[in-house]
Design a protein around this motif. Structure first.
Motif, mmCIF file in Angstrom:
data_model
loop_
_atom_site.group_PDB
_atom_site.id
_atom_site.type_symbol
_atom_site.label_atom_id
_atom_site.label_comp_id
_atom_site.label_asym_id
_atom_site.label_seq_id
_atom_site.Cartn_x
_atom_site.Cartn_y
_atom_site.Cartn_z
ATOM 1 N N GLN A 34 -0.560 -11.442 -2.930
ATOM 2 C CA GLN A 34 -1.055 -10.255 -3.629
ATOM 3 C C GLN A 34 -2.252 -10.499 -4.534
ATOM 4 N N ARG A 360 4.339 0.693 -0.485
ATOM 5 C CA ARG A 360 5.477 0.031 0.145
ATOM 6 C C ARG A 360 6.806 0.404 -0.502
ATOM 7 N N ARG A 410 -10.025 -4.548 2.435
ATOM 8 C CA ARG A 410 -8.932 -5.077 3.244
ATOM 9 C C ARG A 410 -7.779 -5.613 2.396
ATOM 10 N N ASP A 411 -8.100 -6.370 1.342
ATOM 11 C CA ASP A 411 -7.043 -6.971 0.531
ATOM 12 C C ASP A 411 -6.238 -5.913 -0.215
ATOM 13 N N ARG A 414 -3.851 -4.130 2.145
ATOM 14 C CA ARG A 414 -2.691 -4.949 2.504
ATOM 15 C C ARG A 414 -1.530 -4.777 1.528
#
Length: 473
Positions: A34, A360, A410-411, A414
Motif C-alpha cells: 500500500q 475494498r 495505477r498505485d 490498486r
C-alpha cells in the motif's frame, strides 16, 4: 538466579513468539502493498516531504538517511522475510545473542515505517506492535527459560490495553454507562465485517449483557493478571474469548489478534521444556536494565490512564517503547459514508453519468456484503470512515487522492476494489457526496437483498478537475 526464570512458561513463550512473528508478516505485507499510493514519492503524503520538515530525533527512521520507493519496498519485504523466518522458528536454531538480533530487525524496520507513516500509521495497534515487538527481543530462545520480568512486562501491556480501553469508555460516551452503545456500534464501526449485520440485529437485552460483560472484562479481570496461577491464566483466557467475539463482529486490523497473542503469554500452556543451560550473566543484566528503563517510562502512560483527561493511543517517546491505548471512547449514532464518483463529461452536470468508485472494505454499494479483511489493514478505507465524520480528518490527503484518481494513477487504483473507468480513459471530473447509511431490517433484506439502505445528505466535494486542463465547450 532461580527467581529470574519461568520455565513453566516455555510453551507459552513459543506460542507467543510465533503469533507475534505472524502479525509482523501481516504488518509488513500491508506496508509493502500500500505504501506507494499512500506515502511513496508520488503518494498522497510523500515520505520525502515529511522527513524534510521532521527532525530525526522526533521520528527516528532509516528513511531519514535515504528514501526511495525501491528502498522502502526492500525494507518492507525484508521485514516480511525475517518475520516469516521467525514464524518458522529460526530464532530457536541460533545462539541467544543472534536470536535477539534477529528479533530486533523487524522492530527496527517497522519503527522506521511507523515514524514516517503520518496519518496512515496513526492507529493504536501500530504502537502496540512496536511495544510488544521490543519486549520480544528480550524474551529469549531455547537456550534460556523465559525471564519472569519480561513476562510481567507483557502482562503490564495487556493490562494497559484492556484497562485503558475500559476507563476511556466509562469516562467517555454515556451510552457505555447506560449499556446502550451496542445498539449503534455494529452499524457505525469503521469497517463492518460479514457478521456485523447479524450482530446489530441481536436482541437489545443481549446487547446490554455484552456491554456489561465488556466492562467486567476490561475493568475487573485485568487486575487478575498479576495474581497467582491459575487465576492469571483464567483471566487471560477470558480476555481471549472476548477478543474472539470482537474478531467475529468487525474488522479491527490486528488489534484483536495482538491482544490475543499478548494474553497467550499469560496462559500457562502444557508442555515440558527442553533441557535448558544456565542463564548467561550478560543476559540477566541486560534484561533487568531494559526492564528498569521500561518501568521508568511507564510513568506517563500510567498517569494518563488514571487522569480524568485520559487520551487514547498516545506514544510518549519516539521509539514507541511504552504507550497508552484505548478505543471507542465515543460511539457514533449515525453512519455517514463519503461516496466518490467520476464522470467523463467535459462539462459536469447533475444529469451527467456519474460512476461510483468501489473501495475494498468500506460500505459503498448497498447490496455488497462486507468482507473479512482483518488482520490485514485497509488504511485508505479506514481513513475514509474518519473523513465521513469530519472533513478535518481528510484535509491533508483527500485532495491528493482526488488528483490521483483524475490521473488514473495505477498505485492508487490498486487500493480500490474497482475503478469505473478504463486505464486509458481517466475521468474528466471527480466529485464526492455524503450519504447516511443504515442496516436494512430482516424484511428489507429478504425483499431487496441489500444489507444497507442509504440516503443522500449533502455535497462533500464539488465536481473537480485537474488544474491546468482546458475545458472544451
Amino acid at each position: 538466579m532461580n527467581w529470574f526464570n519461568a520455565p513453566d512458561f516455555w510453551m507459552s513463550r513459543l506460542v507467543f513468539q510465533r503469533g507475534l512473528a505472524a502479525l509482523y508478516v501481516v504488518a509488513f505485507v500491508t506496508a509493502a502493498l500500500q505504501f506507494r499510493a499512500l506515502m511513496g514519492e508520488r503518494g498522497m503524503l510523500p515520505v520525502p516531504r515529511f522527513v524534510e520538515r521532521t527532525p530525526f530525533k522526533r521520528a527516528p527512521s532509516l528513511f531519514h538517511l535515504h528514501y526511495s520507493d525501491r528502498f522502502f519496498a526492500a525494507c518492507a519485504w525484508a521485514g516480511c522475510g525475517v518475520s516469516a523466518a521467525l514464524v518458522a522458528g529460526l530464532d530457536s536454531q541460533l545462539p541467544l545473542w543472534a536470536a535477539m538480533v534477529l528479533w530486533l530487525v523487524p522492530w527496527l524496520l517497522y519503527l522506521s515505517i511507523v515514524n514516517v507513516g503520518q496519518t496512515w500509521y496513526g492507529f493504536g495497534w501500530e504502537s502496540l506492535l512496536l511495544e510488544v515487538g521490543f519486549l520480544a527481543v528480550f524474551l529469549g530462545n531455547d537456550e534460556v527459560a523465559p525471564p519472569v520480568v519480561v513476562l510481567f512486562l507483557l502482562r503490564w501491556i495487556l493490562f494497559r490495553v484492556e484497562f485503558g480501553a475500559g476507563l476511556i469508555k466509562m469516562r467517555g460516551d454515556a451510552c457505555w454507562r447506560k449499556l446502550t452503545c451496542l445498539d449503534f456500534h455494529h452499524e457505525t464501526q469503521p469497517m463492518p465485517g460479514p457478521l456485523s449485520w447479524f450482530f446489530h440485529h441481536l436482541p437489545r437485552p443481549l446487547h446490554r449483557a455484552e456491554v456489561a460483560a465488556n466492562h467486567v472484562t476490561q475493568l475487573a479481570v485485568p487486575v487478575l493478571l498479576f495474581t497467582p496461577q491459575p487465576a492469571a491464566t483464567a483471566a487471560a483466557a477470558l480476555m481471549i474469548l472476548t477478543q474472539l467475539w470482537l474478531v467475529l463482529s468487525g474488522n479491527f486490523s490486528w488489534l484483536n489478534w495482538i491482544t490475543i497473542v499478548l494474553a497467550l503469554s499469560a496462559v500457562r500452556l502444557p508442555g515440558d521444556p527442553p533441557p535448558l543451560p544456565g542463564t548467561p550473566l550478560w543476559y540477566e543484566v541486560l534484561v533487568l536494565a531494559v526492564a528498569a528503563l521500561l518501568v521508568g517510562l511507564s510513568y506517563q502512560p500510567a498517569r494518563n490512564m488514571l487522569s480524568r483527561r485520559q487520551v487514547m493511543n498516545r506514544s510518549f517517546d519516539p521509539l514507541h517503547l511504552v504507550n497508552t491505548y484505548g478505543a471507542f471512547g465515543s460511539v457514533s449514532r449515525i453512519r455517514y459514508e463519503v461516496i466518490v464518483e467520476g464522470t467523463a463529461d467535459e462539462v459536469p452536470r447533475e444529469d451527467s453519468e456519474w460512476r461510483e468508485y468501489e473501495f475494498r472494505g468500506k460500505p459503498g454499494d448497498p447490496r455488497r456484503w462486507p468482507r473479512q479483511f482483518a488482520p490485514y489493514h485497509l488504511r485508505l478505507d479506514w481513513m475514509m470512515w474518519f473523513a465521513a465524520l469530519s472533513p478535518a480528518y481528510a484535509g491533508s490527503w483527500f485532495g491528493a487522492m482526488v488528483e490521483r484518481l483524475l490521473e488514473n494513477d495505477r498505485d492508487t487504483l490498486r487500493l480500490l476494489r474497482r475503478s469505473p473507468f478504463p486505464p486509458d480513459s481517466p475521468p474528466r471530473h471527480i466529485r464526492a457526496r455524503l450519504f447516511r447509511y443504515r442496516y436494512t431490517t430482516w424484511d428489507e433484506l429478504r425483499e431487496t437483498g441489500a444489507c444497507w439502505e442509504r440516503t443522500y445528505v449533502r455535497e462533500y466535494l464539488p465536481p473537480t478537475r485537474l488544474a491546468g486542463v482546458a475545458q472544451r465547450s
